[in-house]
Design a protein around this motif. Structure first.
Motif, PDB file in Angstrom:
ATOM      1  N   LEU A 107     -11.766  54.020 -99.214  1.00 12.94           N
ATOM      2  CA  LEU A 107     -10.679  54.927 -98.850  1.00 12.94           C
ATOM      3  C   LEU A 107      -9.359  54.471 -99.467  1.00 12.94           C
ATOM      4  CD1 LEU A 107     -11.488  55.649 -95.085  1.00 12.94           C
ATOM      5  CD2 LEU A 107     -11.723  57.214 -97.026  1.00 12.94           C
ATOM      6  N   ALA A 110      -9.503  55.264-103.120  1.00 10.39           N
ATOM      7  CA  ALA A 110      -9.343  56.694-103.365  1.00 10.39           C
ATOM      8  C   ALA A 110      -7.880  57.118-103.187  1.00 10.39           C
ATOM      9  CB  ALA A 110     -10.249  57.489-102.429  1.00 10.39           C
ATOM     10  N   LEU A 111      -7.210  56.567-102.184  1.00 11.90           N
ATOM     11  CA  LEU A 111      -5.794  56.875-101.983  1.00 11.90           C
ATOM     12  C   LEU A 111      -4.945  56.361-103.146  1.00 11.90           C
ATOM     13  CD1 LEU A 111      -5.418  56.151 -98.162  1.00 11.90           C
ATOM     14  CD2 LEU A 111      -5.274  58.374 -99.296  1.00 11.90           C
ATOM     15  N   ARG A 114      -5.371  58.682-105.907  1.00 11.41           N
ATOM     16  CA  ARG A 114      -4.632  59.928-105.643  1.00 11.41           C
ATOM     17  C   ARG A 114      -3.155  59.780-105.986  1.00 11.41           C
ATOM     18  NH1 ARG A 114      -6.319  64.201-102.473  1.00 11.41           N
ATOM     19  NH2 ARG A 114      -4.661  65.629-101.837  1.00 11.41           N
ATOM     20  N   ALA A 182     -15.566  59.051 -99.164  1.00  9.63           N
ATOM     21  CA  ALA A 182     -14.267  58.668 -99.703  1.00  9.63           C
ATOM     22  C   ALA A 182     -13.880  59.547-100.888  1.00  9.63           C
ATOM     23  CB  ALA A 182     -14.283  57.200-100.119  1.00  9.63           C
ATOM     24  N   SER A 183     -14.860  60.059-101.624  1.00  8.00           N
ATOM     25  CA  SER A 183     -14.566  60.901-102.791  1.00  8.00           C
ATOM     26  C   SER A 183     -13.867  62.202-102.409  1.00  8.00           C
ATOM     27  CB  SER A 183     -15.860  61.222-103.548  1.00  8.00           C
ATOM     28  OG  SER A 183     -16.463  60.046-104.051  1.00  8.00           O
ATOM     29  N   LEU A 184     -14.008  62.591-101.148  1.00  8.42           N
ATOM     30  CA  LEU A 184     -13.421  63.862-100.716  1.00  8.42           C
ATOM     31  C   LEU A 184     -11.901  63.850-100.751  1.00  8.42           C
ATOM     32  CD1 LEU A 184     -15.784  64.693 -97.718  1.00  8.42           C
ATOM     33  CD2 LEU A 184     -15.905  65.546-100.066  1.00  8.42           C
ATOM     34  N   ILE A 185     -11.301  62.657-100.758  1.00  2.29           N
ATOM     35  CA  ILE A 185      -9.828  62.607-100.797  1.00  2.29           C
ATOM     36  C   ILE A 185      -9.312  62.269-102.191  1.00  2.29           C
ATOM     37  CG2 ILE A 185      -9.698  61.948 -98.370  1.00  2.29           C
ATOM     38  CD1 ILE A 185      -9.107  59.114 -99.232  1.00  2.29           C
ATOM     39  N   PRO A 187      -7.970  63.053-105.980  1.00  2.00           N
ATOM     40  CA  PRO A 187      -7.034  64.123-106.360  1.00  2.00           C
ATOM     41  C   PRO A 187      -7.728  65.378-106.873  1.00  2.00           C
ATOM     42  CG  PRO A 187      -6.947  62.282-107.915  1.00  2.00           C
ATOM     43  CD  PRO A 187      -7.727  61.815-106.733  1.00  2.00           C
TER      44      PRO A 187
END
Length: 275
Positions: A107, A110-111, A114, A182-185, A187
């Motif tokens: 997470l 991923a952030l 993003r 985690a890939s769902l967040i 960009p």
């Protein structure tokens, strides 16, 4: 119903001997019988010698039987065979602390992607990290210093390959599920955002292929280094995440699986690969 200094009544012992005592009362009575000679003597009066031997055999088995943990109970509820549930429940990389740590790491990555790579089709930081996690989990789950069931497994398992493969598969699947969440967040969503999936399988399979020769720690390290090297060599070109690149990764994964099946005897030949 409790048994401390007091002895069990004749009625309770008679119902226990006949097998009509409720399970919860039987579970309280049996530890008392194990330490109370007068109650055992009274129980013998309610049953024949053959039946008392059968009762004692059941009692010894119940007292010696290990209590399943939460993960093992869940696996048994899903109808996973007993021996597989026991192996998986003792896998370090399937403990809640490890899984939570993996999820938080993914997470955060991923952030970061993003924030730093909002326009990237395949965020480099995320796709670089995700395939390394199952390889690390395989190293932890196959190492003597982290595996609580190492000695038992080495003494009891007729084959080293099957439990190692079972654990690696479980680690890979759990890592893939967490990485997908985690890939769902990320960009940008799309096929390229899930370009880590084939490399994740490849690093796991390559770790297993190298393990009999290199050991359970060095083999995943080499597999991870190979993935990072491929990323560096193709940096910013995103060739690994194109249709051609994914096809090459799929072919390499298939070759690694075939090699693993061909070399599986090496696990048993060197029974003791865990360090």
């Amino acid at each position: 119903m409790t048994y401390g200094p007091q002895h069990a009544s004749a009625e309770v012992l008679n119902r226990y001997a006949q097998g009509s005592l409720p399970p919860q009362d039987r579970q309280r009575l049996e530890p008392h019988l194990d330490t109370c000679a007068p109650c055992r003597a009274q129980l013998a009066a309610h049953t024949g010698s053959r039946q008392i031997d059968r009762l004692w055999h059941r009692l010894d088995h119940a007292l010696d039987l290990p209590v399943p943990g939460r993960l093992e109970r869940c696996l048994l509820a899903l109808r996973v065979p007993d021996h597989m549930a026991r192996v998986l429940s003792a896998t370090p990389a399937l403990r809640s602390t490890w899984l939570v740590g993996v999820l938080l790491t993914l997470l955060c990555t991923a952030l970061t992607a993003r924030l730093l790579e909002p326009d990237a089709r395949s965020p480099f930081t995320f796709v670089a990290l995700a395939p390394l996690l199952p390889a690390l989990g395989v190293a932890i789950s196959s190492s003597r210093r982290f595996d609580p069931a190492y000695e038992i497994g080495q003494a009891a398992a007729p084959s080293v390959f099957r439990p190692v493969l079972l654990r690696a598969t479980a680690v890979l699947l759990s890592s893939a599920v967490l990485a997908a969440l985690a890939s769902l967040i990320l960009p940008r969503l799309g096929p390229a955002a899930f370009g880590w999936l084939l490399p994740m399988g490849l690093t796991t399979a390559l770790s297993l292929v190298l393990m009999p020769r290199c050991g359970p720690v060095t083999a995943p390290a080499l597999a991870g280094a190979a993935w990072l090297t491929a990323l560096v060599l193709t940096f910013r070109s995103e060739v690994l995440f194109s249709a051609a690149g994914q096809s090459v990764l799929a072919a390499l994964l298939l070759a690694a699986v075939v090699a693993l099946m061909a070399l599986r005897a090496g696990f048993d030949f060197q029974k003791g690969i865990q360090v």
